[in-house]
Scaffold this motif. Structure first.
Motif, short mmCIF file in Angstrom:
data_model
loop_
_atom_site.label_atom_id
_atom_site.label_comp_id
_atom_site.label_asym_id
_atom_site.label_seq_id
_atom_site.Cartn_x
_atom_site.Cartn_y
_atom_site.Cartn_z
N ASN A 1487 0.81 -1.22 0.00
CA ASN A 1487 0.00 0.00 0.00
C ASN A 1487 0.85 1.27 0.00
N LEU A 1488 1.98 1.20 0.68
CA LEU A 1488 2.78 2.41 0.87
C LEU A 1488 3.80 2.63 -0.24
N VAL A 1497 -0.12 11.90 -3.56
CA VAL A 1497 0.64 12.28 -2.36
C VAL A 1497 1.17 13.69 -2.50
N ALA A 1498 1.67 14.02 -3.71
CA ALA A 1498 2.26 15.35 -3.91
C ALA A 1498 1.23 16.46 -3.80
N VAL A 1499 -0.02 16.16 -4.21
CA VAL A 1499 -1.04 17.21 -4.24
C VAL A 1499 -1.71 17.36 -2.88
N ASN A 1500 -2.02 16.23 -2.23
CA ASN A 1500 -2.90 16.28 -1.05
C ASN A 1500 -2.18 16.15 0.28
N LEU A 1501 -1.02 15.50 0.32
CA LEU A 1501 -0.39 15.17 1.59
C LEU A 1501 0.93 15.91 1.74
N ILE A 1502 1.51 15.78 2.94
CA ILE A 1502 2.78 16.46 3.19
C ILE A 1502 3.89 15.76 2.42
N ALA A 1507 8.13 8.23 3.69
CA ALA A 1507 9.39 8.07 4.43
C ALA A 1507 9.15 8.23 5.93
N TYR A 1508 8.35 9.21 6.32
CA TYR A 1508 8.05 9.40 7.75
C TYR A 1508 7.33 8.19 8.31
N ILE A 1509 6.36 7.65 7.56
CA ILE A 1509 5.61 6.48 8.05
C ILE A 1509 6.55 5.29 8.23
N LEU A 1510 7.40 5.05 7.25
CA LEU A 1510 8.33 3.92 7.36
C LEU A 1510 9.28 4.10 8.54
N PHE A 1511 9.77 5.32 8.72
CA PHE A 1511 10.68 5.53 9.84
C PHE A 1511 9.97 5.35 11.18
N THR A 1837 3.06 14.85 15.32
CA THR A 1837 1.99 15.63 14.68
C THR A 1837 1.56 15.05 13.34
N ILE A 1838 2.21 13.99 12.89
CA ILE A 1838 1.90 13.43 11.57
C ILE A 1838 0.63 12.61 11.65
N GLN A 1839 -0.30 12.89 10.75
CA GLN A 1839 -1.56 12.15 10.66
C GLN A 1839 -1.50 11.24 9.43
N ILE A 1840 -2.02 10.04 9.55
CA ILE A 1840 -2.04 9.08 8.44
C ILE A 1840 -3.40 9.15 7.77
N PRO A 1841 -3.47 9.59 6.53
CA PRO A 1841 -4.77 9.69 5.86
C PRO A 1841 -5.35 8.32 5.55
N ALA A 1842 -6.67 8.27 5.53
CA ALA A 1842 -7.35 7.00 5.27
C ALA A 1842 -7.15 6.54 3.82
N SER A 1843 -6.83 7.48 2.93
CA SER A 1843 -6.68 7.12 1.51
C SER A 1843 -5.51 6.17 1.27
N LEU A 1844 -4.56 6.12 2.20
CA LEU A 1844 -3.41 5.22 2.02
C LEU A 1844 -3.75 3.78 2.33
N GLY A 1845 -4.88 3.53 2.95
CA GLY A 1845 -5.26 2.15 3.27
C GLY A 1845 -4.39 1.51 4.32
N LEU A 1846 -3.96 2.30 5.31
CA LEU A 1846 -3.07 1.79 6.37
C LEU A 1846 -3.83 1.72 7.70
#
Length: 1852
Positions: A1487-1488, A1497-1502, A1507-1511, A1837-1846
């Motif tokens: 998924n990631l 990702v480039a348009v809607n997310l930070i 990379a932040y999620i994996l770390f 402060t990082i939020q995981i959007p539901a669109s990523l399916g995680l």
């Protein structure tokens, strides 16, 4: 325009010359029809009267304009004739050093006799994929065209290379094959392209020899078919050979050699393996010493032997076969030394144990007696008996030589067959390209059978060439739909019939060979009898009966009949062959066994080849028993058959022609002999091509090119939107003879000379324009000069005239004074006299006038009364007389009329009774009717004219009335608009008044605020001044100390900095080199890894399906994973069993060895890099120490470090304790999922209560500790206060308050620490009691508090003041703007006023809308901030509630209503970790990484979210201390990124996205690694998130390597995108329109420089750069990395543009230099807009900029040469000279660069040490670095959007 009209004064023509063939001259007088003499002047100044031919009266050919000289294509010349072609070739060859020129479809190649740097792989890459007309002529362009047409048209191709011996045919064919091998590659791993190239050394050694004309002359013709598969990759090749010159084996002329292989053998005789061959010096053998010159200068035959053997090995000829070949060749040499002794005239013998023959027999494995016997005897067979007859010595020598030739020919054919077998492929051939390297037309003093066959072959090829050229011309005319007229061209079919037809020369030769007593003389007589006087092409020499002459297409050739029959028979005695066939030497019988199977040594075709051509050529089937007859076929018959087969093959392919020219017979480099060149041009068909082109319409222009070139000849009114019609209209005016041009569908076709005429008109027009410009500028300059002179003269005149005027005025003043005095005196006298006379005169006049007036009045009165009386009397008399006369007249009339009426009545009565009367009446009536009709017509005409006048008057009246009405309406409208305008002005004045009131109000408020601010400022200034006075004392002390330290450290730091700078620079250079080497190795490693993956996939497909019970290996042991990747966690011992689990067949030995070598090299590079890094760090530490000494800023105090470390340890222990408790809580909650879990008696509830109690107890303990610390602090303050020392708290407090910056506080603390303690070790004792440390901490906090308050107040005051100033300024600006708008509106017309007011209102509303949006955003931010504060307060309230829970007993809790556990307290702060299960890892990667779309990702997310999620997942695995999970996650991440890049590696967005995320992941691993160097950039909260259990430094290296691979892939992707745009946008497109006109082009049309819809422009490149930059910025790529990518992009643009410029003569002009500089300036402007000027991208364009400047600078004098040498420091010498050689004027006003100037440049640059390489390496990639770029984003402060399916990931 008639041709004779071009022969005007100053026109240049060509006249024949015996030395130079053609010589240029200039006409001194205009030619007029009928002139017999032309008055000429040569270039050297000599005059000549040239007589015209009286019979033909043909004028000499005209010379082309200078602008057309040196063109790439000869068909671009306006005048197509022999002198123009010769001159163009000479200029290109001598002046420009260009050896290739197009002539229509032919490439003319002139041998330079010098190695040129134009055949490297960079040149091949430059020509690959280019259109043929776009680049300068080159053999690679022809090869590329053939390759492209094969792929595009699905048709086989042929490249026909021909020319004289020494013209460079073999080299041209070799380079063509090298091009195919380089561009196409091979379809398998068999390295077919290397084998194809390796066949050249072998064939050159056995088929090439030194001649008087060429050191490496091919003595055979060959046709090589290079086979391709469906993907057009080389799969094999096949070679056919033609007419090997066997006679060279036994005879060589003076200064010539035998075949190279013999001399290579002799040069290698000393080798141990060649001892058995018993060879010696080449001068020892008869067959190698006849030429007398066995050595070629510059050639090492021993070294060439090594190359030959290596080529044989590569082609699969084993060492045993090689030795067999060398054994046979050595035997031939020894056979040549066999001598004969004559017994008598008819017999001879060989001496017994003759050494050469003994060696020959030993080498050949035959019996000495048999061979010696059959060398001296022959067998004659009749119908009944067989005789053995001795032969004479001469016959024996001929038989020996024939045997040697036969052995060599069979060996040659055997080697060719083996080469074909090695080049044969089992894969089905889809298409082929044939390269024909064949001899050109030859004529010598003595021409024999070989020259006859060669010229026969050239006749056939010339016929095919003529037909092809004719066909192309016809197709072009038909395609353009212009009238087709039959072009007369030379057809050499009669000559071919003379040679090959029935009863032709070859037929008669074969017939004579069959005759028992046939001879050369009898054959010659048959030729004379058959063809002499019957065929115009056959002649007999006058002085010979043994020769004949044939008129070939190129020239007449005289052939000597002697030797024709012998060479055609090629007789070898069968007994000698049988002896050789019985040899014990295996290879020798094999040679003669093969000769019966093959029809011809050249006709064998490979069974695997299936050509695409329409006609498939197959050899004839042989019948049993036919072999013996075929063996006896003559050489001429065999050659004719093979030639027919060749022609069928060529006719079934698309031919491409290369004509090689030999410039001189002495092999001098770049020396041009006009006579030899013209002879070859006539022979090779180039002039025939020119003649065919010139007979039709040789000059062809597209309509757009014609319009662009000759736009200057058109007027503005002539230019229409339809270019075709515009060109037609203009041409009809310029060229009156319509036969001189034709209009096609897309092109204009011109006859020869018309383009020169148009160029002349254009040049005249431009010259007139230049003269006008010069005239205007010179007039302006002279006018300026005149005005200056006039101004100076006027100034002088002014001063002189001023002086004269002053003198004159003085004179006038005196004169005037005297005159005035005289005037008044004279006036007085005259006045007196006048007054007396006036009084007397007036008195006399009055008396006289009164008397006269009275008399006159009396007379007038009398006359008036008399007139009245006369008037009345005369009136009465007249009236009386009138009345009397009237009565008498009336009476007479009545009497007369009565009498006449009576008479008329009588006549009427009489006429009424007669018939005649009616007739007369009718006649009179008709006349009257006619008259009346005429009158009516005249009246009708008058009526019509009057009616027309009336209508015209009515029309004029109506139009005038209409105009008046319109004027009235317009006046009414203007009146209304004026009224409206006055109303608007009044409203605007009211608004202005309101604004003024508001302004006055704001000004008053401003005054009050300013007064309050001044007051507040004064108070603050007083406070600040007091603080400054207190601070100056400390500053003075500090400055003294600093001065001392600075003086001591200054010298040390300077020396250290110098050393450090030098060493750092050197280390940086070394590091860049190592980095480049490392990244290249990494790139190679990734390529091998991909290849390994592909091979593994293929193996998996080939291997059978595994059993159902078999389990997959773990993902950590994937094939994509390298040992190097996991060297951090797995040792070799641990990893060995894992690697042995894989099947052995999946890892090929070659790939594994390469893999291990690369891994070893990588580790070595790592160690070197680490050592360099350590050294660099050491130097940096030294520099830091020097800086700290200089700046007196010590490092962090040890006490603080220890204190912070203790605090950190304590917090970590608490954190671990809380984590353990949390884990227990989770386990307890997971045990049961029933609703009773939260019940009061449940285990989870009890755990929560226990935790609450423990936390509350711990909180109480902490509170007590804080109270104790505070009390100690207060007591210590009171104890310290009485002491009057340096540590006095009040003084210290004041001093600390005075210190503003942290540096001063730190220095003060150092002084305090030094005075109060003895050594650093006392700190622990001091800290135990908490003495001065706590005091200092308290004072520091108080100081910080006061300072923060002061700063905050000052900041608020400044902010308020600034805000007020901003408001005032905005109001002023608004007021000014309103006033300006009002003034502008009043000036505008009424319609525009409404529009302007609406526009103003829209802009005002838009600005207000934007302001409101900004306020809304601020309010949103405030709301979010308040929500955060609310959450914090809620947490605090929750903590207080938990604290209050301690006072409530458990019984009370049970009795009270059940209340759930306090959720906010247990959630705690988010720790920046993500938890996932081990089994969810594939889903996470899918998924990631694999399914993620970068655009979303480039348009809607930070940026960098993956990379932040994996770390954060890695952090959680680190928190759990699970090394297997960390390793597995990192491995899957790396493999997933590799997989997605392999799948979508050609998508820039994907590659950019993952490069950005890989770098961000790498930076996160560094930022949170816990290392001090990285932690100093973090916030305290970020430092709490550092990894605690694992050191991932080696994984950082792996990620860095992965990032390098992604960067290189990104560069390749953007290079593929930019490559098609660069040449079109930077070079071909005219960004500045009209600067450069299109020059005439030939048949090879270049791509149009005018931008069509499909062509790229500079805007296309800039748009693409914007796209790249925006994508990288959207993905959050590091700015430093973006700079490196931009630098690489600009390097590619500059390199590709410069390389194309260096390979295109049509682009090297002054105007093109200006276009390039403008384009570069646009690119620089783009860099400025993007703030990338410091990226180093501009420097990469420096070579291109200098090349453009070189095109524009002056190139004449030595000063210009010096300026060029100093300016072009980024260009190599080869590039500068190439640009100067290629410089081509576009207009006649530009001048060519002289050869002497180029020589001067070369002399000045000879000492420059630079690369000899001509082209820049466009594939070069700069080494990339990834500077550490920490993120300021907090992980919690990082939020995981539901669109990523995680959704399966939990926040921790």
């Amino acid at each position: 325009m008639a041709a004779s009209e071009l022969y005007t004064k100053f026109a240049r023509i060509w006249i024949p010359d015996p030395e130079e063939v053609w010589k240029s001259a200039e006409l001194l007088k205009d030619y007029k029809p009928g002139d017999k003499v032309l008055h000429l002047r040569f270039e050297e100044g000599k005059d000549l009267e040239y007589c015209l031919d009286p019979k033909t009266k043909e004028l000499p050919p005209l010379r082309n304009p200078d602008i057309l000289v040196g063109e790439n294509d000869l068909t671009a010349l306006s005048y197509l004739h022999e002198p123009a072609v010769l001159h163009n070739l000479k200029v290109r060859f001598i002046d420009s050093k260009l050896i290739y020129t197009y002539c229509g479809i032919v490439l003319v190649a002139i041998n330079p006799y010098e190695q040129l740097p134009i055949y490297g792989e960079d040149i091949i890459n430059a020509y690959s994929g280019q259109n043929m007309g776009d680049m300068d002529p080159h053999i690679f362009a022809v090869a590329e065209e053939a390759y492209k047409q094969m792929a595009r048209d699905e048709r086989n191709q042929s490249i026909i290379v021909s020319g004289e011996s020494g013209a460079g045919k073999t080299v041209s064919a070799k380079y063509a094959m090298r091009y195919f091998a380089t561009v196409s590659g091979s379809a398998s791993d068999a390295n077919v392209e290397e084998k194809v190239l390796a066949s050249n050394p072998i064939m050159e050694s056995i088929g090439n020899a030194k001649t008087t004309r060429n050191d490496n002359s091919s003595r055979f013709g060959k046709y090589i078919e290079i086979g391709f598969d469906k993907r057009y990759r080389i799969i094999g090749a096949n070679m056919r050979t033609y007419l090997l010159e066997k006679s060279r084996v036994v005879f060589q002329a003076e200064e010539e050699r035998n075949y190279h292989i013999f001399y290579q053998l002799c040069a290698s005789a000393a080798l141990s393996e060649f001892k058995t061959l018993r060879l010696g010096n080449a001068n020892y053998f008869h067959y190698t010493k006849q030429g007398g010159n066995p050595v070629i200068d510059g050639i090492d035959d021993a070294k060439e032997m090594l190359n030959t053997r290596q080529a044989c090995t590569l082609l699969g000829i084993s060492d045993s076969y090689q030795m067999g070949i060398f054994q046979i060749l050595a035997g031939i040499l020894h056979l040549g030394n066999v001598g004969f002794t004559s017994r008598d005239s008819d017999s001879c013998t060989i001496p017994p144990k003759h050494e050469p023959l003994t060696i020959f027999c030993d080498l050949m494995g035959v019996e000495y007696e048999e061979m010696s016997h059959w060398l001296c005897h022959r067998k004659l067979a009749t119908a009944t008996e067989t005789y053995i007859k001795p032969i004479s010595k001469l016959q024996a020598i001929n038989a020996r030589d024939a045997l040697a030739k036969h052995i060599y020919a069979n060996l040659f054919n055997w080697i060719v067959n083996h080469v074909n077998k090695a080049l044969h492929s089992a894969v089905k051939q889809h298409s082929f390209i044939g390269v024909l390297d064949i001899y050109g037309f030859e004529t010598f003093e003595i021409n024999s059978f070989e020259q006859f066959c060669i010229n026969y072959a050239n006749e056939k090829l010339q016929q095919q060439f003529n037909m092809h050229v004719f066909k192309l011309e016809q197709e072009e005319y038909m395609k353009e739909q212009i009238p087709w007229t039959l072009i007369d061209f030379y057809d050499n079919q009669p000559c071919i019939n003379l040679i090959e037809a029935k009863m032709g020369i070859l037929d008669l030769l074969d017939e004579e060979c069959k005759m028992p007593k046939g001879s050369d003389d009898s054959w010659a007589q048959k030729l004379y009898n058959t063809h002499l006087n019957k065929c115009a092409l056959f002649e007999k020499p006058r002085m010979s009966n043994k020769a004949f002459i044939i008129q070939h297409f190129a020239d007449k050739v005289e052939y000597q009949c002697e030797g024709f029959l012998e060479k055609n028979k090629d007789t070898v005695y069968e007994e000698q062959i049988k002896v050789l066939k019985s040899s014990k030497f295996k290879l020798l019988p094999e040679l003669f066994r093969d000769e019966g199977k093959v029809l011809s040594p050249t006709s064998a075709t490979t069974s695997g080849r299936t050509p695409l051509s329409r006609t498939v050529v197959k050899p004839a089937k042989t019948r049993p028993g036919q072999a013996s007859k075929e063996h006896k076929k003559t050489v001429g018959h065999q050659f004719r058959n093979s030639l027919h087969l060749l022609m069928e093959t060529l006719n079934a392919t698309t031919p491409h022609y290369v004509r090689c020219i030999k410039p001189n017979d002495f092999k001098f480099p770049f020396t041009f002999d006009e006579k030899r060149a013209v002879q070859q041009l006539r022979a090779c068909g180039v002039l025939e091509t020119i003649r065919i082109s010139a007979a039709g319409f040789p000059s062809r222009w597209t309509y757009q090119e014609f319009f662009s070139r000759y736009r200057v000849l058109m007027k503005q009114k002539d230019v229409l939107s339809d270019r075709k019609q515009t060109c037609k209209n203009v041409l009809e005016k310029l060229i009156l003879d319509k036969d001189k041009y034709q209009f096609g569908k897309t092109k204009i076709f011109f006859r020869a000379g018309q383009v020169a005429y148009l160029e002349k008109i254009r040049a005249d027009k431009l010259r007139a324009a230049c003269i006008r410009i010069q005239k205007t500028i010179r007039g302006w300059l002279m006018r300026k000069k005149y005005l200056r002179m006039r101004k100076a003269a006027i100034t002088i005149q002014r001063y002189v005239r001023g002086y004269q005027a002053r003198c004159y005025v003085k004179f006038l003043r005196r004169t005037r004074a005297a005159t005035i005095i005289q005037k008044f005196q004279r006036m007085y006298v005259v006045r007196k006299r006048y007054q007396r006379m006036q009084a007397v005169t007036i008195a006399l006049q009055s008396l006289l006038r009164g008397y006269m007036a009275r008399n006159k009045y009396q007379q007038m009165l009398r006359e008036h009364k008399a007139i009245i009386i006369q008037k009345r009397m005369r009136g009465w008399l007249a009236r009386v007389h009138y009345h009397r006369s009237l009565k008498a007249i009336v009476y007479l009339q009545c009497c007369y009329r009565r009498m006449m009426a009576k008479r008329e009545l009588k006549k009427l009565k009489i006429e009424a009774r007669s018939v005649e009367r009616y007739k007369k009446l009718n006649i009179g009536m008709e006349n009257k009717i006619m008259q009346l009709q005429r009158k009516i017509d005249e009246q009708s005409k008058e009526y019509k004219s009057l009616l027309e006048k009336l209508t015209s008057l009515e029309n004029t009246y109506s139009s005038e009335t209409e105009k008046l009405r319109n004027d009235v309406e317009r006046l009414r409208m203007s009146e209304e608009e004026a009224k409206n305008a006055t109303n608007r002005v009044l409203s605007l004045q009211e608004e202005v008044a309101k604004l003024r009131k508001d302004l006055h109000r704001t000004q008053s408020e401003k005054k009050t605020i300013e007064e309050w601010a001044d007051k507040y400022k004064q108070e603050n200034e007083q406070l600040v001044s007091e603080l400054k006075e207190q601070n100056t004392l400390l500053k003075n002390e500090k400055e003294e100390l600093n001065r001392r330290i600075c003086d001591q450290a200054k010298e040390f730091t300077e020396t250290m900095e110098k050393k450090l700078a030098e060493e750092t620079k050197q280390l940086e250079l070394d590091l860049n080199d190592e980095r480049l080497r490392y990244q290249n190795l990494l790139n190679e490693f990734s390529r091998l890894e991909e290849r390994y993956d592909d091979l593994k996939d293929e193996m998996n497909l080939m291997v059978s399906i595994p059993k159902p019970g078999h389990k997959r290996t773990d993902s950590t042991h994937s094939s994509n994973e390298s040992e190097y990747t996991f060297s951090s966690e797995i040792t070799e011992a641990d990893d060995l069993p894992l690697r042995t689990e894989e099947p052995s067949e999946k890892r090929t030995p070659l790939d594994m060895s390469l893999f291990l070598k690369l891994q070893k090299r990588v580790t070595e590079l790592e160690q070197e890099k680490q050592s360099l890094q350590d050294e660099l760090d050491r130097k940096e530490e030294q520099a830091l120490r020097a800086k700290t000494r200089e700046e007196e800023r010590p490092p962090m105090r040890g006490a603080e470090l220890e204190y912070e470390s203790l605090k950190r340890q304590e917090l970590e222990s608490e954190n671990k304790k809380l984590k353990n408790e949390l884990n227990e809580l989770q386990k307890a909650l997971m045990e049961k999922s029933s609703p009773e879990v939260t019940a009061p008696g449940a285990p989870a509830y009890r755990v929560l209560l226990n935790q609450l109690t423990s936390v509350s107890e711990e909180l109480e303990v902490r509170k007590e500790e804080v109270l104790i610390l505070r009390s100690q602090l207060v007591s210590q303050k009171e104890a310290i206060q009485p002491k009057n020392t340096m540590t006095d708290s009040t003084i210290l407090l004041e001093d600390v308050q005075k210190m503003k910056d942290k540096g001063e506080i730190a220095q003060a603390y150092i002084g305090l620490k030094e005075t109060n303690r003895q050594s650093p070790q006392d700190y622990h004792m001091l800290n135990e009691d908490g003495e001065l440390w706590l005091v200092y901490e308290g004072l520091k906090q108080a100081n910080r508090l006061l300072e923060s308050q002061l700063q905050s107040q000052k900041k608020t005051h400044d902010n308020e003041l600034e805000a007020l100033r901003g408001e005032i300024q905005s109001l002023k600006e608004e007021n000014n703007r309103q006033q300006q708008l009002l003034a502008q509106n009043l000036q505008l017309p009424p319609e525009a006023r409404i529009e302007a007011s609406l526009q103003h209102e829209i802009t005002r509303l838009t600005n207000e809308n934007l302001d409101l949006m900004e306020q809304l955003e601020k309010q949103d931010k405030t709301v979010r901030k308040l929500k955060k504060q609310l959450k914090v307060f809620a947490k605090k309230i929750g903590e207080l509630e938990v604290g209050q829970m301690e006072n409530i007993s458990p019984g009370q809790i049970i009795d009270e209503p059940i209340r759930p556990v306090n959720i906010p307290r247990k959630e705690k702060d988010f720790q920046g970790m993500l938890e996932f299960k081990k089994e969810d890892e594939p889903k996470l990667i899918k998924n990631l990484i694999l399914d993620l779309k970068p655009r979303g990702v480039a348009v809607n997310l930070i940026p960098g979210l993956p990379a932040y999620i994996l770390f954060m997942c890695v952090r959680h695995a680190d928190y759990l201390n699970d090394d297997q999970k960390v390793r597995s996650l990192l491995t899957s991440t790396i493999n997933g990124i590799k997989k997605i890049l392999k799948k979508r590696g050609d998508d820039f967005e994907t590659v950019s996205f993952w490069l950005s995320n890989t770098c961000r992941f790498l930076h996160c691993l560094k930022q949170y690694s816990g290392e001090e160097g990285f932690m100093k950039h973090n916030t305290p909260r970020q430092n709490e998130h550092c990894l605690t259990n694992f050191d991932l430094a080696e994984y950082r290296q792996v990620l860095s390597d992965l990032a390098i691979q992604i960067y290189q892939q990104l560069v390749r992707v953007l290079e593929n995108i930019l490559q098609p745009m660069i040449v079109s946008g930077m070079l071909e497109h005219e960004t500045i329109q009209g600067v450069s006109g299109v020059k005439p082009t030939g048949l090879r049309k270049r791509t149009s420089s005018i931008a069509d819809e499909g062509t790229y422009t500079l805007d296309s490149i800039i748009r693409q750069l914007n796209t790249f930059h925006s994508v990288m910025c959207q993905h959050g790529m590091d700015p430093e990395l973006i700079k490196q990518v931009v630098k690489q992009m600009f390097y590619i643009v500059g390199a590709v543009t410069l390389n194309n410029l260096l390979l295109r003569k049509d682009m090297c002009s002054w105007s093109k230099g200006m276009q390039i500089r403008y384009n570069v300036s646009q690119l620089e402007e783009w860099l400025r807009d993007k703030n990338l000027m410091n990226s180093g991208a501009k420097e990469t364009l420096e070579p291109l900029i200098q090349a453009a400047q070189l095109l524009q600078v002056k190139k004449k004098t030595d000063e210009d040469a010096e300026a060029i040498c100093s300016m072009c420091n980024a260009l190599t010498t080869a590039q500068i000279v190439k640009v100067l050689n290629l410089y081509t004027p576009v207009n006649e006003f530009e001048e060519r660069v002289l050869v002497s100037f180029i020589r001067t440049i070369q002399m000045r640059l000879r000492d420059r040490k630079d690369s000899p390489q001509l082209l820049m390496d466009a594939k070069h990639i700069f080494p990339v670095t990834f500077p550490f770029n920490p993120s300021s984003l907090a992980l919690e402060t990082i939020q995981i959007p539901a669109s990523l399916g995680l959704g399966f990931i939990l926040r921790v």
